[in-house]
Design a protein around this motif. Structure first.
Motif, mmCIF file in Angstrom:
data_model
loop_
_atom_site.group_PDB
_atom_site.id
_atom_site.type_symbol
_atom_site.label_atom_id
_atom_site.label_comp_id
_atom_site.label_asym_id
_atom_site.label_seq_id
_atom_site.Cartn_x
_atom_site.Cartn_y
_atom_site.Cartn_z
ATOM 1 N N VAL A 62 -10.054 -5.736 12.819
ATOM 2 C CA VAL A 62 -9.964 -4.040 12.297
ATOM 3 C C VAL A 62 -8.787 -3.757 12.028
ATOM 4 C CG1 VAL A 62 -8.915 -3.619 14.630
ATOM 5 C CG2 VAL A 62 -10.246 -2.084 12.850
ATOM 6 N N GLU A 63 -7.265 -4.628 12.233
ATOM 7 C CA GLU A 63 -6.285 -3.989 11.312
ATOM 8 C C GLU A 63 -6.684 -4.068 9.673
ATOM 9 O OE1 GLU A 63 -2.219 -4.877 12.330
ATOM 10 O OE2 GLU A 63 -3.102 -3.487 15.004
ATOM 11 N N ALA A 64 -6.922 -6.022 9.573
ATOM 12 C CA ALA A 64 -7.259 -5.690 7.838
ATOM 13 C C ALA A 64 -8.037 -5.148 7.448
ATOM 14 C CB ALA A 64 -7.568 -7.666 7.599
ATOM 15 N N TRP A 65 -8.767 -4.850 7.893
ATOM 16 C CA TRP A 65 -9.946 -3.693 7.314
ATOM 17 C C TRP A 65 -9.663 -2.816 6.588
ATOM 18 C CZ3 TRP A 65 -13.793 -6.566 4.586
ATOM 19 C CH2 TRP A 65 -13.872 -7.950 5.722
ATOM 20 N N LEU A 66 -8.754 -2.144 7.759
ATOM 21 C CA LEU A 66 -8.150 -0.881 7.812
ATOM 22 C C LEU A 66 -7.005 -0.129 6.688
ATOM 23 C CD1 LEU A 66 -7.954 2.129 9.725
ATOM 24 C CD2 LEU A 66 -6.053 0.474 10.057
ATOM 25 N N LEU A 67 -6.585 -1.711 6.302
ATOM 26 C CA LEU A 67 -5.121 -2.030 5.761
ATOM 27 C C LEU A 67 -6.074 -1.747 4.033
ATOM 28 C CD1 LEU A 67 -2.493 -1.421 4.680
ATOM 29 C CD2 LEU A 67 -2.543 -4.733 5.402
ATOM 30 N N GLY A 68 -7.199 -2.411 3.876
ATOM 31 C CA GLY A 68 -8.241 -2.266 2.164
ATOM 32 C C GLY A 68 -8.680 -0.293 2.888
ATOM 33 N N GLY A 69 -8.974 -0.151 3.733
ATOM 34 C CA GLY A 69 -9.376 0.777 3.095
ATOM 35 C C GLY A 69 -8.406 2.037 2.931
ATOM 36 N N ASP A 70 -7.303 2.366 3.936
ATOM 37 C CA ASP A 70 -6.012 2.720 3.457
ATOM 38 C C ASP A 70 -5.766 2.571 2.193
ATOM 39 O OD1 ASP A 70 -6.359 3.641 5.721
ATOM 40 O OD2 ASP A 70 -4.295 2.117 6.280
ATOM 41 N N ALA A 71 -5.626 1.260 1.662
ATOM 42 C CA ALA A 71 -5.628 1.143 -0.050
ATOM 43 C C ALA A 71 -6.208 1.591 -0.831
ATOM 44 C CB ALA A 71 -5.875 -0.829 -0.168
ATOM 45 N N GLY A 72 -7.481 1.458 -0.158
ATOM 46 C CA GLY A 72 -8.466 2.597 -1.893
ATOM 47 C C GLY A 72 -8.291 3.743 -1.821
ATOM 48 N N VAL A 119 0.976 -0.829 -0.098
ATOM 49 C CA VAL A 119 -0.067 -0.024 -0.240
ATOM 50 C C VAL A 119 0.582 0.928 0.249
ATOM 51 C CG1 VAL A 119 -1.626 0.791 1.290
ATOM 52 C CG2 VAL A 119 -2.211 -0.857 0.624
ATOM 53 N N SER A 120 1.857 1.461 0.805
ATOM 54 C CA SER A 120 2.424 2.306 0.579
ATOM 55 C C SER A 120 3.588 2.558 -0.101
ATOM 56 C CB SER A 120 4.097 2.099 1.433
ATOM 57 O OG SER A 120 4.357 0.716 1.449
ATOM 58 N N ALA A 121 3.578 1.846 -1.159
ATOM 59 C CA ALA A 121 4.205 1.647 -2.789
ATOM 60 C C ALA A 121 3.354 1.670 -3.749
ATOM 61 C CB ALA A 121 5.233 0.630 -3.186
ATOM 62 N N LEU A 122 2.322 1.852 -3.401
ATOM 63 C CA LEU A 122 0.819 2.398 -4.454
ATOM 64 C C LEU A 122 1.416 3.253 -5.430
ATOM 65 C CD1 LEU A 122 -2.534 2.325 -2.697
ATOM 66 C CD2 LEU A 122 -0.926 0.829 -4.034
ATOM 67 N N THR A 123 0.793 3.425 -6.556
ATOM 68 C CA THR A 123 1.597 4.458 -8.035
ATOM 69 C C THR A 123 -0.572 4.063 -8.386
ATOM 70 O OG1 THR A 123 1.746 2.337 -9.901
ATOM 71 C CG2 THR A 123 3.384 2.699 -8.450
ATOM 72 N N THR A 124 0.061 5.498 -9.859
ATOM 73 C CA THR A 124 -1.716 5.833 -10.158
ATOM 74 C C THR A 124 -1.613 4.042 -11.129
ATOM 75 O OG1 THR A 124 0.084 6.293 -12.154
ATOM 76 C CG2 THR A 124 -0.592 8.483 -10.113
ATOM 77 N N ASN A 125 -1.062 3.182 -11.246
ATOM 78 C CA ASN A 125 -1.393 2.152 -11.599
ATOM 79 C C ASN A 125 -2.499 1.369 -11.145
ATOM 80 O OD1 ASN A 125 -2.168 -0.006 -13.319
ATOM 81 N ND2 ASN A 125 0.493 -0.113 -14.066
ATOM 82 N N VAL A 126 -3.643 1.285 -11.504
ATOM 83 C CA VAL A 126 -4.883 0.324 -10.840
ATOM 84 C C VAL A 126 -4.489 -0.883 -10.896
ATOM 85 C CG1 VAL A 126 -6.413 -0.412 -12.968
ATOM 86 C CG2 VAL A 126 -7.059 0.600 -10.498
#
Length: 414
Positions: free
Chosen positions: A62-72, A32-39
């Motif tokens: 909660v941390e798994a779902w939190l991370l999913g939110g952070d990714a989106g 997630v910290s390395a996400l780019t504009t490439n979907v």
């Protein structure tokens, strides 16, 4: 001894499974910290994380779902930043990532509760309720993150509407409205008029996607917040018509007539037709008389009054109203047709009352009435070639008058 060994083996497997899922979450956090504009980078991170959403050891973590939110949200933010420096991004994909991230956050919120404990490890109890006291760890961060992106949901709704992703467009605008009216957003002091307009947009998206029930609800919410433009009634009426909700149509037409009845005759038309169907001429006349008193120069209302009088007392009594309507609106196909219809129907009445009358004797009585009807019906048809009733009447008149040229012309008209 064997039983003890077997128990220890199972325990070891459980710990190992939990450890594996925790390791997975830690790996995705790096992705997630390395996400780019490439979907695709976002999709890869979510796909890697999905086992944690279903694994018994982590699905309520909660941390798994939190991370999913952070990714989106992270994916959307990367794209937003790229756009600010002129780079081209996939707006629709970024918007959908934001919406998915929102769903993950909403899953995380109810899971974010930890029981408070005393120094000795026992659970603290609320003195008033006797229930365990709980505290949250991530909820404030999640809510702040959502509120910080509130305007982004507006933009996403627009992007997805333009992409014809009606369902997600409506969802984005709905999220904006739901949070804008929440206690958490009270400090933002968003005006009801703004939220009302966005509710209207949400209704339009539902309408475009043919989700008529949801659209009706959104339009109702928009009106409740003060959005009373004519279009909100017209869209809602169209939805109710698709749903074949006659009672709903009549009720909404009554509301629309009070707010903007002077702008469109369709509302009073609906109400009057409802009274006619019920043969409630007293209520119909009451409504029309009030409308005429308020708008004496409204041709549509005068014409409707004529129709009610016709149903109640006969077409002869309706003639003054039909004449007045044409006087006020000489280009109205409907008003022209009803006045022409009066003269045309007189010929029918003569033939019904005099079945033995024919030839020159019949012609002498009906021809003047045909000639009186003709200019009104011809103009009604010219103004609105889709007025099939006028076309049928004209066809018969031309035949009766022996005007072969005009009969052929109207027969061949497309």
């Amino acid at each position: 001894m064997n039983k003890v060994v077997l128990f220890l083996a199972c325990a070891s497997l459980t710990v190992s499974g939990a450890y594996a899922q925790k390791k997975l979450v830690d790996e995705v956090r790096k992705d997630v910290s390395a996400l780019t504009t490439n979907v695709d980078t976002y999709k890869a991170a979510i796909n890697k994380l999905k086992p944690a959403f279903t694994n018994p050891e982590t699905k309520d973590n909660v941390e798994a779902w939190l991370l999913g939110g952070d990714a989106g949200f992270g994916m959307y933010d990367k794209c937003f930043q790229a756009k600010t420096i002129g780079q081209t991004v996939d707006d629709a994909a970024a918007g959908r990532a934001l919406l998915e991230g929102y769903d993950y956050y909403m899953k995380a919120l109810p899971l974010d509760s930890v029981k408070e404990t005393e120094k000795d490890g026992t659970v603290k109890l609320d003195k008033k309720t006797g229930l365990p006291k709980v505290k949250t760890k991530y909820s404030k961060t999640i809510i702040d993150h959502i509120l910080g992106h509130l305007n982004d949901f507006l933009n996403v709704g627009n992007d997805l509407y333009n992409a014809k992703d009606w369902a997600n467009s409506a969802k984005a605008w709905g999220i904006f409205c739901d949070w804008a009216k929440s206690d958490a957003a009270s400090k933002l002091a968003l005006a009801d008029s703004t939220v009302a307009q966005v509710r209207f947009y949400q209704g339009c998206a539902y309408y475009a996607g043919e989700n008529y029930k949801a659209a009706v609800k959104s339009f109702e919410q928009a009106r409740a917040l003060g959005y009373e433009q004519k279009e909100v009634y017209d869209y809602a009426l169209a939805c109710l018509a698709s749903l074949k909700d006659e009672a709903g149509i009549v009720a909404l037409a009554g509301e629309a007539f009070k707010k903007c009845g002077d702008k469109d005759p369709q509302y009073i038309n609906i109400l009057i037709n409802n009274f006619i169907n019920k043969k409630d001429y007293a209520q119909a006349n009451k409504l029309l008389d009030e409308a005429i008193a308020a708008n004496p120069n409204n041709a549509d209302i005068q014409n409707l009054k004529g129709i009610i009088v016709e149903h109640e007392s006969g077409i002869e009594e309706a003639l003054p109203y039909f004449k007045k309507a044409v006087e006020l609106a000489p280009e109205s196909s409907k008003c022209l047709f009803d006045l022409g219809r009066y003269y045309y129907n007189q010929t029918v009445k003569i033939q019904q009352e005099n079945p033995n009358l024919s030839g020159k004797a019949l012609s002498a009585k009906v021809k003047p009435l045909y000639e009186q009807a003709l200019p009104y019906l011809e103009k009604a048809y010219k103004v609105d070639p889709q007025n099939t009733d006028a076309k049928v009447a004209l066809r018969n008149i031309y035949y009766q008058l022996g005007d072969e040229a005009k009969l052929n012309e109207i027969e061949n008209a497309k």
